[in-house]
Scaffold this active site. Structure first.
Site, PDB file in Angstrom:
ATOM      1  N   GLU A 215       0.830  -1.219   0.000  1.00 24.77           N
ATOM      2  CA  GLU A 215       0.000   0.000   0.000  1.00 24.77           C
ATOM      3  C   GLU A 215       0.862   1.266   0.000  1.00 24.77           C
ATOM      4  O   GLU A 215       0.811   2.063   0.938  1.00 24.77           O
ATOM      5  CB  GLU A 215      -0.882   0.034   1.256  1.00 24.77           C
ATOM      6  CG  GLU A 215      -1.884  -1.081   1.361  1.00 24.77           C
ATOM      7  CD  GLU A 215      -2.541  -1.148   2.734  1.00 24.77           C
ATOM      8  OE1 GLU A 215      -3.598  -1.766   2.835  1.00 24.77           O
ATOM      9  OE2 GLU A 215      -1.978  -0.603   3.699  1.00 24.77           O
ATOM     10  N   PRO A 216       1.655   1.475  -1.046  1.00 27.99           N
ATOM     11  CA  PRO A 216       2.473   2.698  -1.048  1.00 27.99           C
ATOM     12  C   PRO A 216       1.621   3.936  -1.294  1.00 27.99           C
ATOM     13  O   PRO A 216       0.731   3.928  -2.140  1.00 27.99           O
ATOM     14  CB  PRO A 216       3.444   2.474  -2.215  1.00 27.99           C
ATOM     15  CG  PRO A 216       2.764   1.471  -3.090  1.00 27.99           C
ATOM     16  CD  PRO A 216       1.804   0.677  -2.258  1.00 27.99           C
ATOM     17  N   GLY A 217       1.877   4.977  -0.543  1.00 29.85           N
ATOM     18  CA  GLY A 217       1.205   6.258  -0.765  1.00 29.85           C
ATOM     19  C   GLY A 217       2.255   7.264  -1.171  1.00 29.85           C
ATOM     20  O   GLY A 217       2.443   7.598  -2.333  1.00 29.85           O
TER      21      GLY A 217
ATOM     22  N   ARG B 296       2.543  19.837   7.261  1.00 25.19           N
ATOM     23  CA  ARG B 296       3.493  18.825   7.745  1.00 25.19           C
ATOM     24  C   ARG B 296       4.686  19.394   8.521  1.00 25.19           C
ATOM     25  O   ARG B 296       5.072  18.832   9.539  1.00 25.19           O
ATOM     26  CB  ARG B 296       3.954  17.935   6.590  1.00 25.19           C
ATOM     27  CG  ARG B 296       2.790  17.146   5.980  1.00 25.19           C
ATOM     28  CD  ARG B 296       3.253  16.162   4.940  1.00 25.19           C
ATOM     29  NE  ARG B 296       4.046  15.108   5.513  1.00 25.19           N
ATOM     30  CZ  ARG B 296       5.354  14.981   5.366  1.00 25.19           C
ATOM     31  NH1 ARG B 296       6.023  15.833   4.622  1.00 25.19           N
ATOM     32  NH2 ARG B 296       6.000  14.000   5.937  1.00 25.19           N
TER      33      ARG B 296
ATOM     34  N   CYS C  97      -1.038  33.266  11.239  1.00 28.98           N
ATOM     35  CA  CYS C  97      -0.774  33.895  12.516  1.00 28.98           C
ATOM     36  C   CYS C  97      -0.363  32.840  13.545  1.00 28.98           C
ATOM     37  O   CYS C  97      -1.088  32.559  14.498  1.00 28.98           O
ATOM     38  CB  CYS C  97      -2.034  34.641  12.963  1.00 28.98           C
ATOM     39  SG  CYS C  97      -1.691  35.800  14.251  1.00 28.98           S
ATOM     40  N   GLU C  98       0.755  32.190  13.299  1.00 25.51           N
ATOM     41  CA  GLU C  98       1.308  31.134  14.149  1.00 25.51           C
ATOM     42  C   GLU C  98       2.818  31.197  14.024  1.00 25.51           C
ATOM     43  O   GLU C  98       3.339  31.158  12.894  1.00 25.51           O
ATOM     44  CB  GLU C  98       0.897  29.743  13.626  1.00 25.51           C
ATOM     45  CG  GLU C  98      -0.500  29.319  13.887  1.00 25.51           C
ATOM     46  CD  GLU C  98      -0.766  28.946  15.321  1.00 25.51           C
ATOM     47  OE1 GLU C  98       0.047  28.235  15.924  1.00 25.51           O
ATOM     48  OE2 GLU C  98      -1.805  29.392  15.845  1.00 25.51           O
TER      49      GLU C  98
ATOM     50  N   TYR D 254       0.408  14.120   1.263  1.00 22.89           N
ATOM     51  CA  TYR D 254      -0.101  14.643   2.536  1.00 22.89           C
ATOM     52  C   TYR D 254      -0.045  16.168   2.603  1.00 22.89           C
ATOM     53  O   TYR D 254       0.073  16.730   3.692  1.00 22.89           O
ATOM     54  CB  TYR D 254       0.653  14.013   3.726  1.00 22.89           C
ATOM     55  CG  TYR D 254       0.600  12.504   3.718  1.00 22.89           C
ATOM     56  CD1 TYR D 254      -0.540  11.833   4.140  1.00 22.89           C
ATOM     57  CD2 TYR D 254       1.672  11.741   3.258  1.00 22.89           C
ATOM     58  CE1 TYR D 254      -0.605  10.447   4.108  1.00 22.89           C
ATOM     59  CE2 TYR D 254       1.619  10.349   3.224  1.00 22.89           C
ATOM     60  CZ  TYR D 254       0.479   9.715   3.651  1.00 22.89           C
ATOM     61  OH  TYR D 254       0.405   8.345   3.621  1.00 22.89           O
TER      62      TYR D 254
HETATM   63  C1  LIG Z   1      -2.658   1.334   6.571  1.00 24.83           C
HETATM   64  C2  LIG Z   1      -1.777   2.236   5.814  1.00 24.83           C
HETATM   65  N1  LIG Z   1      -1.304   1.833   4.628  1.00 24.83           N
HETATM   66  C3  LIG Z   1      -0.510   2.616   3.883  1.00 24.83           C
HETATM   67  C4  LIG Z   1      -0.152   3.877   4.310  1.00 24.83           C
HETATM   68  C5  LIG Z   1       0.701   4.716   3.414  1.00 24.83           C
HETATM   69  O1  LIG Z   1       1.901   5.110   3.970  1.00 24.83           O
HETATM   70  P1  LIG Z   1       2.946   5.844   3.035  1.00 24.83           P
HETATM   71  O2  LIG Z   1       2.268   7.015   2.420  1.00 24.83           O
HETATM   72  O3  LIG Z   1       4.055   6.226   3.941  1.00 24.83           O
HETATM   73  O4  LIG Z   1       3.371   4.864   1.996  1.00 24.83           O
HETATM   74  C6  LIG Z   1      -0.612   4.343   5.547  1.00 24.83           C
HETATM   75  C7  LIG Z   1      -0.234   5.673   6.033  1.00 24.83           C
HETATM   76  O5  LIG Z   1      -0.530   6.135   7.079  1.00 24.83           O
HETATM   77  C8  LIG Z   1      -1.456   3.506   6.314  1.00 24.83           C
HETATM   78  O6  LIG Z   1      -1.934   3.888   7.499  1.00 24.83           O
END
Ligand SMILES: Cc1ncc(COP(=O)(O)O)c(C=O)c1O
Length: 426
Positions: free
Chosen positions: A280-282, A320, A351-352, A380
């Site tokens: 599950e790469p994001g 972030r 304003c932080e 993100y």
């Molecule tokens: C369950 C799960 N899978 C995948 C990801 C993706 O992580 P990344 O964007 O670091 O690959 C996350 C991120 O929080 C997650 O909670």
């Protein structure tokens, strides 16, 4: 055609983009997204049978992004009903969605089940109980993965550490057998397999290998004691990327070769059936595919201390750095060929005091009206954007092979007020 000395992204002049659409501006490169997915395909999906990739949509989700994923045959990891809704609306097949979340509500689960979402990743015993009460009478079985908490202390910011013992996520390894029993006690629930996600922005493979060893030992117990096969192992995301010079983006191919070899070895040693392997790469797909363009405004020099260069965005479009000290690099888009001669701090306009995008970066001499491109803001940033200080969200432009296309228009002040109910007669 000779290119100017401006900074180009995916073949597009970013100064021209800033002038055409205004700033702050999110720019997302379809070329880079497809290039990254291409690496995943070649080094993992096409190389090893029984593998699937689900893009972690929390990193960046729009309908256009979904259409790229559909075209590339990549599934979607969703973590809310809103993310499922977006994916479905864009045409993602429900069976290509996995649904996460540590506190899915009754409504979330009902929504996912009624829309035939492929797999629900249960995060707690209490969620399994909730589901057991929800599915009786259904004409099919709902496939579940169990998110485990393998108790791993990964090296990353504590807010991005998701599999340590003291975490809100996942079912502890000691509770796994009870969880499997509880699932299979329900006629309409099916235990498909196990999941872990150790954390985000990880560079060391050892954490993944440690988790896999712990999980395979539990798969063996589930097989021996309950006579149940684990069909799927989902190892989550977290693959690190290079935001700053000293970081090095994870070599996905090398990572996957090592992981698959170790998994196969362990499964064989434990006489277990080959499990399908999901990732599950994001961030790894989308971080480098985004930049944010800003206009430079006030410059405040505090002799002997620092020079603050303020831009027209900040924590509303990129929370972030203030949320967990995330680091970024930048270039001056209209001075891309000029020498870096000045150490400055890039501040946002909110304003932080903590609204600082980059501390201590060396850049060409800046003046009001210059354009700054903060790099690698694909992950993100847009998805965590907010309206702090009643700030409308920036526009978002996709670039591809030298062409640009507006994908999300800039919000207006009226958009900010659009949900408020005012009784004009009062
Ligand atoms: C369950 C799960 N899978 C995948 C990801 C993706 O992580 P990344 O964007 O670091 O690959 C996350 C991120 O929080 C997650 O909670």
């Amino acid at each position: 055609m000779k290119k100017s000395s401006n900074y180009y992204f995916s073949g597009v002049d970013t100064v021209a983009l800033a002038q055409k659409y205004g700033t702050p501006l999110y720019v997302v490169s379809e070329d880079i997204i497809r290039e990254k997915i291409g690496v995943i395909r070649k080094s993992f999906l096409d190389k090893y049978p029984g593998t699937k990739a689900f893009y972690a949509s929390k990193a960046f989700l729009t309908q256009r992004m979904c259409k790229i994923l559909i075209d590339e045959n990549i599934g979607v990891d969703a973590v809310s009903s809103g993310e499922i809704y977006t994916a479905l609306k864009a045409g993602v097949k429900p069976e290509h969605i996995v649904f996460h979340g540590n506190n899915k509500t009754f409504d979330d689960l009902t929504y996912a089940i009624s829309n035939h979402v492929g797999k629900i990743v249960v995060d707690s015993m209490s969620e399994i109980e909730l589901l057991s009460g929800l599915v009786p009478g259904l004409d099919r079985k709902v496939n579940l993965l169990i998110r485990t908490n393998p108790s791993i202390e990964a090296e990353t910011h504590q807010y991005m550490n998701t599999a340590r013992k003291d975490s809100k996520f996942g079912i502890s390894l000691n509770e796994l057998q009870d969880a499997v029993k509880l699932i299979n006690a329900s006629e309409n629930l099916h235990y498909s397999g196990l999941h872990f996600h150790i954390g985000s922005q990880l560079f060391k493979i050892d954490f993944y290998l440690e988790a896999i060893r712990k999980i395979v030992a539990r798969m063996k117990e589930i097989k021996d004691q309950l006579q149940i096969d684990t069909e799927v192992l989902n190892i989550g995301g977290g693959y690190g990327v290079d935001y700053i010079e000293k970081e090095k983006t994870v070599d996905f191919s090398e990572f996957m070769d090592t992981i698959v070899n170790e998994l196969n070895r362990l499964l064989k040693e434990n006489e277990l059936k080959m499990a399908d392997l999901y990732v599950e790469p994001g961030r790894w797909i989308i971080a480098n595919a985004g930049i944010t363009l800003y206009s430079v405004g006030t410059i405040k020099e505090i002799p002997g201390i620092r020079t603050f260069v303020s831009v027209d965005g900040g924590m509303p479009d990129n929370i972030r750095p203030s949320l967990y000290g995330a680091k970024y690099s930048a270039v001056v888009a209209n001075k891309a060929d000029q020498p870096k001669e000045e150490l400055v701090t890039i501040a946002g306009k909110c304003c932080e005091t903590g609204d600082v995008l980059i501390y201590d970066i060396c850049l060409p001499k800046l003046e009001r009206g210059d354009y700054l491109a903060v790099l690698d803001t694909g992950a993100y940033n847009y998805s965590m954007s907010n309206h702090y200080n009643m700030t409308p969200k920036p526009a978002l432009v996709f670039v591809k092979n030298g062409e640009d296309e507006l994908s999300i228009r800039r919000q207006t002040y009226d958009d900010l007020l659009s949900c408020e109910i005012i009784d004009e007669d009062a």
